[in-house]
Write a protein that holds these residues in place. Structure first.
Motif, short mmCIF file in Angstrom:
data_model
loop_
_atom_site.label_atom_id
_atom_site.label_comp_id
_atom_site.label_asym_id
_atom_site.label_seq_id
_atom_site.Cartn_x
_atom_site.Cartn_y
_atom_site.Cartn_z
N LYS A 123 41.75 25.14 28.81
CA LYS A 123 41.76 26.32 28.90
C LYS A 123 39.64 26.44 28.90
O LYS A 123 39.44 27.28 27.41
CB LYS A 123 42.24 27.47 28.67
CG LYS A 123 42.36 28.86 29.90
CD LYS A 123 43.32 29.48 28.71
CE LYS A 123 43.12 30.29 27.44
NZ LYS A 123 43.29 31.72 27.60
N PHE A 176 44.74 35.26 33.60
CA PHE A 176 46.03 36.41 33.13
C PHE A 176 45.12 37.06 32.07
O PHE A 176 45.33 37.76 31.78
CB PHE A 176 46.82 35.04 32.99
CG PHE A 176 47.81 36.60 31.90
CD1 PHE A 176 48.94 36.47 32.74
CD2 PHE A 176 48.07 36.24 30.80
CE1 PHE A 176 50.05 37.20 32.11
CE2 PHE A 176 49.56 37.09 30.39
CZ PHE A 176 50.24 37.17 30.92
N ASP A 177 44.09 36.12 31.63
CA ASP A 177 43.33 36.77 30.14
C ASP A 177 43.12 38.43 30.68
O ASP A 177 42.45 38.83 30.20
CB ASP A 177 42.65 36.04 28.93
CG ASP A 177 43.20 34.92 28.98
OD1 ASP A 177 44.54 34.90 28.15
OD2 ASP A 177 42.38 34.02 28.51
N ALA A 178 42.14 38.74 32.00
CA ALA A 178 41.50 39.31 32.25
C ALA A 178 42.56 40.47 32.93
O ALA A 178 42.08 41.95 33.62
CB ALA A 178 40.66 39.41 33.45
N GLY A 179 44.18 40.70 32.87
CA GLY A 179 44.66 41.22 33.02
C GLY A 179 45.28 40.96 34.41
O GLY A 179 46.31 41.90 35.46
N LYS A 203 38.93 29.47 31.08
CA LYS A 203 38.93 30.90 31.52
C LYS A 203 40.42 30.87 32.60
O LYS A 203 40.44 30.29 33.65
CB LYS A 203 37.93 31.37 32.13
CG LYS A 203 37.56 32.73 33.17
CD LYS A 203 36.22 32.93 33.73
CE LYS A 203 36.34 34.54 34.24
NZ LYS A 203 34.67 34.70 34.94
N HIS A 204 41.29 32.25 32.10
CA HIS A 204 42.30 32.18 32.94
C HIS A 204 42.45 33.77 33.81
O HIS A 204 41.89 34.98 32.57
CB HIS A 204 43.38 31.55 32.72
CG HIS A 204 44.79 31.51 33.52
ND1 HIS A 204 45.14 32.90 33.40
CD2 HIS A 204 44.97 30.46 33.26
CE1 HIS A 204 46.23 32.19 34.38
NE2 HIS A 204 46.09 31.09 34.12
N LYS A 264 45.84 25.52 32.45
CA LYS A 264 46.99 25.27 33.22
C LYS A 264 46.60 24.15 33.87
O LYS A 264 45.37 23.40 34.16
CB LYS A 264 46.13 26.59 34.27
CG LYS A 264 46.85 26.51 35.39
CD LYS A 264 46.71 28.05 35.86
CE LYS A 264 47.37 28.37 37.88
NZ LYS A 264 48.79 27.66 37.31
N GLU A 288 50.71 30.93 40.49
CA GLU A 288 51.12 30.27 38.94
C GLU A 288 52.71 29.79 39.36
O GLU A 288 53.65 29.56 38.19
CB GLU A 288 51.21 31.44 38.15
CG GLU A 288 50.02 31.31 37.61
CD GLU A 288 49.03 31.64 37.86
OE1 GLU A 288 47.55 31.66 37.85
OE2 GLU A 288 49.03 32.76 39.04
N ASP A 329 46.05 23.41 26.39
CA ASP A 329 46.57 24.78 26.58
C ASP A 329 45.73 24.99 27.91
O ASP A 329 46.17 26.43 27.94
CB ASP A 329 45.51 25.49 25.23
CG ASP A 329 46.45 25.37 23.89
OD1 ASP A 329 47.51 25.10 24.20
OD2 ASP A 329 45.33 25.70 22.66
#
Length: 187
Positions: A170, A175-178, A172-173, A29, A186, A27
């Motif tokens: 994963k 994208f999850d923080a907006g 931390k990413h 990157k 990417e 899952d």
């Protein structure tokens, strides 16, 4: 003070040189990025490389497409974009099946030393490409042909057949923080 960990002395393996089956899954990157790095390394060593992307459409012009075009490495989009956004899954399935036919031909031809099947786990998971036929092609490939398969949720039978499997996890990413996808990072 902690004593440094000692590395084992390197012993050169005595096995045969042959084409490897490498799978990058999980899952996290970096699956495609790892495959593309391997493609660059192979190309730099004079190996003949071909890349197929099962989700990207034929006219995609992301950063990797531009770079590979400059280097003369063929990269072909086989899909219609991100499959989970598809408005016509039958058409997506048909594209995957037709694309698999082209990728299978490239693998079995022996013309390439490395064939990258980027995002190939998706048509396998959706049942658009029969798993056993996929595995049979990998088993039947010429002895010198290396194949890299990327994508989330690689089937257990593929993992069992593979020589090398790396699972990207994963932690931390952004994208999850907006934070939106960044051009050149990417895409």
């Amino acid at each position: 003070m902690e004593e440094p960990r000692r590395l084992k002395p390197y012993t050169r393996p005595q096995g045969e040189r042959r084409g490897l089956l490498i799978v990058y899954t999980g899952d996290g990157k970096g699956k495609s990025t790892a495959a593309f790095g391997l493609a660059l390394r192979a190309h730099g060593r004079g190996l003949r490389v071909r890349i197929f992307q099962f989700l990207k459409h034929a006219s995609a012009r992301f950063g990797e497409h531009r770079a590979f075009a400059l280097l003369g490495i063929p990269i072909e989009g086989l899909g219609d974009g991100f499959t989970w956004k598809s408005h016509d899954l039958a058409a997506s399935a048909r594209l995957a099946q037709e694309g698999w036919g082209r990728a299978k031909e490239a693998i079995l031809s022996g013309e390439y030393d490395l064939v990258v099947l980027d995002e190939a786990t998706y048509p396998l998971r959706y049942g658009w490409v029969p798993l056993e036929a996929f595995l049979e092609t990998l088993r039947a490939r010429p002895a010198h042909v290396h194949v890299v398969v990327t994508g989330r949720g690689a089937p257990e039978a593929l993992l069992a057949l593979a020589d090398t499997v790396t699972e990207m996890r994963k932690l931390k990413h952004a994208f999850d923080a907006g934070v939106p996808a960044q051009r050149g990072i990417e895409h």
